[in-house]
Enzyme design. Structure first.
Site, mmCIF file in Angstrom:
data_model
loop_
_atom_site.group_PDB
_atom_site.id
_atom_site.type_symbol
_atom_site.label_atom_id
_atom_site.label_comp_id
_atom_site.label_asym_id
_atom_site.label_seq_id
_atom_site.Cartn_x
_atom_site.Cartn_y
_atom_site.Cartn_z
ATOM 1 N N PRO A 1 0.791 -1.226 0.000
ATOM 2 C CA PRO A 1 0.000 0.000 0.000
ATOM 3 C C PRO A 1 0.834 1.291 0.000
ATOM 4 O O PRO A 1 1.862 1.369 0.662
ATOM 5 C CB PRO A 1 -0.814 -0.099 1.296
ATOM 6 C CG PRO A 1 -0.067 -1.046 2.149
ATOM 7 C CD PRO A 1 0.564 -2.040 1.210
ATOM 8 N N ASN A 2 0.337 2.219 -0.772
ATOM 9 C CA ASN A 2 0.858 3.591 -0.876
ATOM 10 C C ASN A 2 2.159 3.699 -1.669
ATOM 11 O O ASN A 2 2.630 4.813 -1.924
ATOM 12 C CB ASN A 2 1.029 4.230 0.528
ATOM 13 C CG ASN A 2 -0.280 4.262 1.285
ATOM 14 O OD1 ASN A 2 -1.263 4.800 0.781
ATOM 15 N ND2 ASN A 2 -0.308 3.689 2.465
ATOM 16 N N ARG B 1 5.144 10.986 -2.444
ATOM 17 C CA ARG B 1 4.780 10.615 -1.071
ATOM 18 C C ARG B 1 5.958 10.870 -0.128
ATOM 19 O O ARG B 1 7.003 10.225 -0.245
ATOM 20 C CB ARG B 1 4.422 9.134 -1.058
ATOM 21 C CG ARG B 1 4.191 8.570 0.314
ATOM 22 C CD ARG B 1 4.190 7.052 0.295
ATOM 23 N NE ARG B 1 3.919 6.567 1.625
ATOM 24 C CZ ARG B 1 4.189 5.336 2.048
ATOM 25 N NH1 ARG B 1 4.718 4.469 1.222
ATOM 26 N NH2 ARG B 1 3.924 4.994 3.280
ATOM 27 N N TYR C 1 11.074 9.007 1.574
ATOM 28 C CA TYR C 1 11.133 7.954 0.553
ATOM 29 C C TYR C 1 11.853 8.374 -0.729
ATOM 30 O O TYR C 1 12.017 7.550 -1.630
ATOM 31 C CB TYR C 1 9.708 7.480 0.226
ATOM 32 C CG TYR C 1 8.995 6.881 1.419
ATOM 33 C CD1 TYR C 1 9.474 5.717 2.023
ATOM 34 C CD2 TYR C 1 7.869 7.493 1.975
ATOM 35 C CE1 TYR C 1 8.849 5.172 3.135
ATOM 36 C CE2 TYR C 1 7.222 6.953 3.076
ATOM 37 C CZ TYR C 1 7.726 5.798 3.654
ATOM 38 O OH TYR C 1 7.108 5.255 4.759
ATOM 39 N N ASN D 1 8.152 -5.556 -0.579
ATOM 40 C CA ASN D 1 7.983 -4.355 0.235
ATOM 41 C C ASN D 1 6.495 -4.256 0.527
ATOM 42 O O ASN D 1 5.722 -3.761 -0.292
ATOM 43 C CB ASN D 1 8.479 -3.101 -0.493
ATOM 44 C CG ASN D 1 8.402 -1.877 0.422
ATOM 45 O OD1 ASN D 1 7.791 -1.931 1.502
ATOM 46 N ND2 ASN D 1 9.003 -0.776 0.000
ATOM 47 N N ALA E 1 3.017 -0.722 4.976
ATOM 48 C CA ALA E 1 2.546 -0.778 6.363
ATOM 49 C C ALA E 1 2.053 -2.168 6.763
ATOM 50 O O ALA E 1 2.044 -2.500 7.959
ATOM 51 C CB ALA E 1 1.445 0.255 6.577
ATOM 52 N N HIS F 1 3.984 -4.401 9.204
ATOM 53 C CA HIS F 1 3.926 -4.240 10.652
ATOM 54 C C HIS F 1 2.622 -4.748 11.261
ATOM 55 O O HIS F 1 2.429 -4.647 12.469
ATOM 56 C CB HIS F 1 4.117 -2.761 11.006
ATOM 57 C CG HIS F 1 5.209 -2.092 10.237
ATOM 58 N ND1 HIS F 1 6.516 -2.514 10.307
ATOM 59 C CD2 HIS F 1 5.191 -1.069 9.327
ATOM 60 C CE1 HIS F 1 7.261 -1.759 9.501
ATOM 61 N NE2 HIS F 1 6.477 -0.882 8.891
ATOM 62 N N GLU G 1 12.625 -9.330 2.384
ATOM 63 C CA GLU G 1 11.918 -8.120 2.815
ATOM 64 C C GLU G 1 12.706 -6.890 2.356
ATOM 65 O O GLU G 1 13.932 -6.856 2.506
ATOM 66 C CB GLU G 1 11.810 -8.155 4.343
ATOM 67 C CG GLU G 1 11.146 -6.945 4.948
ATOM 68 C CD GLU G 1 11.073 -7.026 6.484
ATOM 69 O OE1 GLU G 1 11.628 -7.980 7.086
ATOM 70 O OE2 GLU G 1 10.468 -6.118 7.072
ATOM 71 N N HIS H 1 12.726 -2.481 2.254
ATOM 72 C CA HIS H 1 12.166 -1.169 2.613
ATOM 73 C C HIS H 1 13.090 -0.069 2.116
ATOM 74 O O HIS H 1 14.323 -0.188 2.224
ATOM 75 C CB HIS H 1 12.016 -1.020 4.127
ATOM 76 C CG HIS H 1 11.114 -2.045 4.734
ATOM 77 N ND1 HIS H 1 9.749 -2.005 4.588
ATOM 78 C CD2 HIS H 1 11.383 -3.154 5.456
ATOM 79 C CE1 HIS H 1 9.215 -3.046 5.201
ATOM 80 N NE2 HIS H 1 10.194 -3.765 5.745
ATOM 81 N N LEU H 2 12.495 0.992 1.628
ATOM 82 C CA LEU H 2 13.273 2.168 1.216
ATOM 83 C C LEU H 2 13.884 2.843 2.432
ATOM 84 O O LEU H 2 15.068 3.181 2.461
ATOM 85 C CB LEU H 2 12.358 3.160 0.482
ATOM 86 C CG LEU H 2 11.807 2.662 -0.855
ATOM 87 C CD1 LEU H 2 10.446 3.261 -1.128
ATOM 88 C CD2 LEU H 2 12.780 2.995 -1.964
ATOM 89 N N SER H 3 13.035 3.080 3.434
ATOM 90 C CA SER H 3 13.504 3.690 4.681
ATOM 91 C C SER H 3 13.977 2.576 5.614
ATOM 92 O O SER H 3 13.895 1.396 5.264
ATOM 93 C CB SER H 3 12.356 4.473 5.333
ATOM 94 O OG SER H 3 11.336 3.577 5.756
ATOM 95 N N ARG I 1 12.611 4.456 12.866
ATOM 96 C CA ARG I 1 11.439 5.325 12.817
ATOM 97 C C ARG I 1 10.522 5.051 14.022
ATOM 98 O O ARG I 1 10.994 4.572 15.044
ATOM 99 C CB ARG I 1 10.738 5.133 11.465
ATOM 100 C CG ARG I 1 11.655 5.505 10.292
ATOM 101 C CD ARG I 1 10.991 5.277 8.963
ATOM 102 N NE ARG I 1 9.789 6.091 8.828
ATOM 103 C CZ ARG I 1 8.871 5.909 7.867
ATOM 104 N NH1 ARG I 1 9.042 4.945 6.976
ATOM 105 N NH2 ARG I 1 7.807 6.684 7.807
ATOM 106 N N ARG J 1 6.690 0.759 13.895
ATOM 107 C CA ARG J 1 7.296 0.159 12.692
ATOM 108 C C ARG J 1 8.395 -0.844 13.043
ATOM 109 O O ARG J 1 8.997 -1.439 12.157
ATOM 110 C CB ARG J 1 7.885 1.250 11.786
ATOM 111 C CG ARG J 1 6.854 2.182 11.199
ATOM 112 C CD ARG J 1 7.481 3.198 10.260
ATOM 113 N NE ARG J 1 6.635 4.362 10.150
ATOM 114 C CZ ARG J 1 5.600 4.485 9.308
ATOM 115 N NH1 ARG J 1 5.309 3.521 8.472
ATOM 116 N NH2 ARG J 1 4.872 5.592 9.295
HETATM 117 C C1 DQA Z 1 8.195 1.183 3.902
HETATM 118 C C2 DQA Z 1 8.273 1.361 5.420
HETATM 119 C C3 DQA Z 1 6.934 1.125 6.064
HETATM 120 O O1 DQA Z 1 7.015 1.338 7.464
HETATM 121 C C4 DQA Z 1 5.900 2.072 5.509
HETATM 122 O O2 DQA Z 1 4.627 1.783 6.051
HETATM 123 C C5 DQA Z 1 5.866 2.078 4.027
HETATM 124 C C6 DQA Z 1 7.118 2.051 3.295
HETATM 125 C C7 DQA Z 1 9.532 1.533 3.206
HETATM 126 O O3 DQA Z 1 9.715 1.123 2.069
HETATM 127 O O4 DQA Z 1 10.353 2.239 3.790
HETATM 128 O O5 DQA Z 1 4.799 2.166 3.418
HETATM 129 O O6 DQA Z 1 7.904 -0.181 3.636
#
Ligand code: DQA
Length: 143
Positions: free
Chosen positions: A10-11, A18, A23, A75, A78, A81, A99, A101-103, A108, A112
């Protein structure tokens, strides 16, 4: 040629606009181009997808098993988590999941810090921006 699924939750369709301070400014399409280039050099094919729906991610993980892909880069946004369904799917399919993640969620907010995906994933690459995907692909190639 072996295929690697790159599944995005999502997102992540909003990457580029965003929260760019977290990101970055690359879009998911930009990342797909980078991954395609690296995959070609590694002799792999990429199947990259994005959905905002948890069950669709579960279905795609099942498809990874049915089609016999080499690995999945996930990825889950959210859902990382929150999703016991994703944890169960990763355990069920017998395909290595990395797994991504960009961040770096560990640096954080506390909510998370738990990763259901991480409880079953073979590996995790995070905090490198779009390079997280590239490093994860390189690790998938080495499996
Ligand atoms: C994310 C980190 C997640 O905590 C967050 O909800 C995202 C992006 C990342 O790629 O850093 O949607 O997965």
């Amino acid at each position: 040629m072996e295929t690697v699924f790159v599944l995005n939750g999502p997102n992540l369709n909003l990457l580029g606009t965003r929260e760019p301070e977290i990101y970055g400014s690359d879009t998911l399409d930009d990342i797909a181009v980078m991954l395609d280039e690296r995959a070609a050099a590694l002799g792999l094919a990429i199947d990259m997808r994005q959905t905002n729906h948890e069950g669709v991610l579960v279905d795609w993980l099942h498809e990874a098993r049915e089609t016999g892909v080499k690995a999945v880069l996930l990825n889950a946004g959210a859902y990382t988590h929150t999703s016991i369904a994703l944890l169960d799917a990763i355990k069920a399919i017998g395909v290595p999941v990395i797994e991504v993640h960009l961040s770096n969620p560990q640096e954080r907010e506390e909510f998370r810090h738990i990763s259901y995906v991480g409880m079953a994933a073979a590996d995790c690459v995070q905090g490198l921006g779009p390079r997280s995907y590239i490093v994860a692909l390189e690790r998938a190639a080495a499996l």
